[in-house]
Enzyme design. Sequence first.
Site, short mmCIF file in Angstrom:
data_model
loop_
_atom_site.label_atom_id
_atom_site.label_comp_id
_atom_site.label_asym_id
_atom_site.label_seq_id
_atom_site.Cartn_x
_atom_site.Cartn_y
_atom_site.Cartn_z
N ASP A 61 0.88 -1.16 0.00
CA ASP A 61 0.00 0.00 0.00
C ASP A 61 0.93 1.23 0.00
O ASP A 61 2.11 1.11 0.33
CB ASP A 61 -0.85 -0.06 1.28
CG ASP A 61 -1.71 1.17 1.48
OD1 ASP A 61 -2.41 1.55 0.54
OD2 ASP A 61 -1.67 1.74 2.59
N LEU A 62 0.42 2.39 -0.37
CA LEU A 62 1.29 3.58 -0.46
C LEU A 62 1.19 4.45 0.80
O LEU A 62 2.12 4.54 1.59
CB LEU A 62 0.92 4.38 -1.71
CG LEU A 62 1.75 5.64 -1.98
CD1 LEU A 62 3.23 5.33 -2.13
CD2 LEU A 62 1.23 6.35 -3.24
N ASP A 63 0.01 5.09 0.97
CA ASP A 63 -0.17 5.99 2.11
C ASP A 63 -0.18 5.21 3.42
O ASP A 63 -1.01 4.32 3.61
CB ASP A 63 -1.49 6.76 1.94
CG ASP A 63 -1.79 7.67 3.12
OD1 ASP A 63 -0.83 8.12 3.77
OD2 ASP A 63 -2.97 7.92 3.39
N THR A 111 1.24 10.32 3.36
CA THR A 111 0.50 11.37 2.65
C THR A 111 -0.79 11.74 3.37
O THR A 111 -1.45 12.71 2.99
CB THR A 111 0.20 10.93 1.19
OG1 THR A 111 -0.04 9.53 1.18
CG2 THR A 111 1.35 11.24 0.27
N LYS A 156 -8.37 7.03 6.09
CA LYS A 156 -7.17 6.35 5.60
C LYS A 156 -7.54 5.13 4.76
O LYS A 156 -8.31 4.28 5.21
CB LYS A 156 -6.26 5.97 6.76
CG LYS A 156 -5.59 7.18 7.38
CD LYS A 156 -4.52 6.79 8.38
CE LYS A 156 -3.83 8.05 8.90
NZ LYS A 156 -2.88 7.74 9.97
N GLY A 157 -6.99 5.06 3.57
CA GLY A 157 -7.25 3.93 2.68
C GLY A 157 -8.60 4.00 1.96
O GLY A 157 -8.93 3.14 1.15
N ARG A 195 -11.32 8.77 -2.69
CA ARG A 195 -11.62 10.21 -2.66
C ARG A 195 -13.13 10.46 -2.58
O ARG A 195 -13.59 11.24 -1.73
CB ARG A 195 -11.04 10.88 -3.91
CG ARG A 195 -10.96 12.39 -3.81
CD ARG A 195 -10.44 12.98 -5.12
NE ARG A 195 -9.22 12.31 -5.58
CZ ARG A 195 -8.73 12.41 -6.81
NH1 ARG A 195 -9.34 13.17 -7.71
NH2 ARG A 195 -7.63 11.76 -7.17
N SER A 201 -2.51 0.67 -4.39
CA SER A 201 -3.01 1.83 -3.64
C SER A 201 -4.34 2.34 -4.19
O SER A 201 -4.60 2.24 -5.38
CB SER A 201 -1.97 2.96 -3.73
OG SER A 201 -2.51 4.18 -3.30
N ALA A 202 -5.15 2.91 -3.29
CA ALA A 202 -6.41 3.51 -3.70
C ALA A 202 -6.20 4.87 -4.35
O ALA A 202 -7.10 5.43 -4.97
CB ALA A 202 -7.32 3.67 -2.48
N SER A 203 -4.99 5.42 -4.21
CA SER A 203 -4.76 6.79 -4.68
C SER A 203 -4.57 6.89 -6.19
O SER A 203 -3.77 6.18 -6.78
CB SER A 203 -3.53 7.38 -4.00
OG SER A 203 -3.27 8.66 -4.54
N ASN A 223 -3.27 9.39 -7.40
CA ASN A 223 -2.04 10.19 -7.52
C ASN A 223 -0.78 9.37 -7.23
O ASN A 223 0.29 9.94 -7.03
CB ASN A 223 -2.11 11.39 -6.57
CG ASN A 223 -3.25 12.34 -6.93
OD1 ASN A 223 -3.26 12.91 -8.02
ND2 ASN A 223 -4.22 12.48 -6.05
N LYS A 277 -11.14 -1.20 -1.50
CA LYS A 277 -10.85 -2.10 -0.38
C LYS A 277 -12.01 -1.98 0.60
O LYS A 277 -12.52 -0.88 0.78
CB LYS A 277 -9.54 -1.67 0.31
CG LYS A 277 -8.31 -1.64 -0.60
CD LYS A 277 -7.16 -0.88 0.08
CE LYS A 277 -6.01 -0.66 -0.90
NZ LYS A 277 -4.91 0.14 -0.35
N GLU A 308 -0.02 -3.34 4.62
CA GLU A 308 -1.14 -2.39 4.72
C GLU A 308 -1.26 -1.74 6.08
O GLU A 308 -1.02 -2.39 7.09
CB GLU A 308 -2.46 -3.15 4.48
CG GLU A 308 -3.10 -2.93 3.14
CD GLU A 308 -3.70 -1.54 2.92
OE1 GLU A 308 -3.75 -0.75 3.88
OE2 GLU A 308 -4.11 -1.25 1.80
N ASP A 309 -1.67 -0.46 6.09
CA ASP A 309 -1.88 0.23 7.38
C ASP A 309 -3.36 0.36 7.73
O ASP A 309 -3.68 0.76 8.84
CB ASP A 309 -1.25 1.63 7.35
CG ASP A 309 -1.99 2.57 6.41
OD1 ASP A 309 -2.27 2.14 5.27
OD2 ASP A 309 -2.30 3.70 6.81
P1 B16 Z 1 -6.51 10.13 -4.10
P2 B16 Z 1 -3.65 4.26 0.05
C1 B16 Z 1 -5.41 6.30 -0.02
O1 B16 Z 1 -4.09 5.81 -0.21
C2 B16 Z 1 -5.43 7.29 1.16
O2 B16 Z 1 -5.10 6.61 2.36
C3 B16 Z 1 -6.79 7.91 1.28
O3 B16 Z 1 -6.81 8.83 2.35
C4 B16 Z 1 -7.15 8.61 -0.04
O4 B16 Z 1 -8.44 9.20 0.03
C5 B16 Z 1 -7.08 7.58 -1.17
O5 B16 Z 1 -5.78 7.01 -1.21
C6 B16 Z 1 -7.40 8.21 -2.52
O6 B16 Z 1 -6.40 9.12 -2.85
O7 B16 Z 1 -7.49 11.22 -3.75
O8 B16 Z 1 -5.09 10.62 -4.28
O9 B16 Z 1 -6.97 9.32 -5.30
O10 B16 Z 1 -3.56 4.10 1.54
O11 B16 Z 1 -4.63 3.32 -0.61
O12 B16 Z 1 -2.28 4.22 -0.60
MG MG Z 2 -2.82 3.14 3.40
#
Ligand code: B16
Ligand code: MG
Length: 216
Positions: free
Chosen positions: A10-12, A18, A46-47, A50, A115-117, A119, A146, A170-171
């Site tokens: 996982d990233l964040d 982040t 977290k996780g 958006r 990762s869910a992000s 970005n 997730k 994963e956190d």
């Molecule tokens: P974005 P992960 C997640 O990262 C964040 O923990 C979560 O707070 C955020 O809303 C989500 O990514 C989406 O991010 O807005 O950049 O698409 O923990 O899955 O790495």
């Molecule tokens: Mg995370």
Amino acid sequence: MSIIKACIFDLDGVIVDTAVYHYKAWKRLANELGFDISEEQNEQLKGVSRVRSLELILQWGHVTKTEAEQEELAAKKNEWYVEMISHMTPAEILPGAKEFLETCRAAGLKTALGSASKNSMTILDKINLAGLFDAVIDGNMVSKPKPDPEVFLKGAEALNIAPADCVVFEDAIAGIEAAKNGGMKAVGIGSPNVLTEADLVVSGLNEMSLEKLSML
Ligand code: B16
Ligand code: MG
């Protein structure tokens, strides 16, 4: 002997923190809407994707918005967030993350990001870690959040490794659940009292070793 052939990260909260930037941007948005969000509430984001994060925040502030307005608000938050992460440097990599990725690769294990992000790529470029991942699966490539295992199953598929031979780091509780739902091993990054479903919990990747992997 371990059967682990791949590590999916996982990233964040695992590679970088982040969450602090997400929190600043969401707080600014909430303030503009006339309310505030606490650090405890931020924990629940977290996780979380958006879109879902915004839904929760609007609920907490007792604010109703149309779908079009929600899209605008999410885009606004993302603009602020992207501006903040554009200043990230490799100094923000969490302790031990780079070293553990290198250790895994040197041992012949495959590595992926899950990762869910949306970005993720920007962040990996900024912290100069993109080259240490054989595959990157991010929020642009998945449709089910997730605890659905989609993001990690796609990671395993991209690496061409069976899910049972993968371990996820994963956190978030939902992330550990996602790994388990996908038939993978899960290492929690955080507190054992919170990440109760994980096979092993460590406080950070600086506590991980090949020996600990082999015992999973
Ligand atoms: P974005 P992960 C997640 O990262 C964040 O923990 C979560 O707070 C955020 O809303 C989500 O990514 C989406 O991010 O807005 O950049 O698409 O923990 O899955 O790495
Ligand atoms: Mg995370």
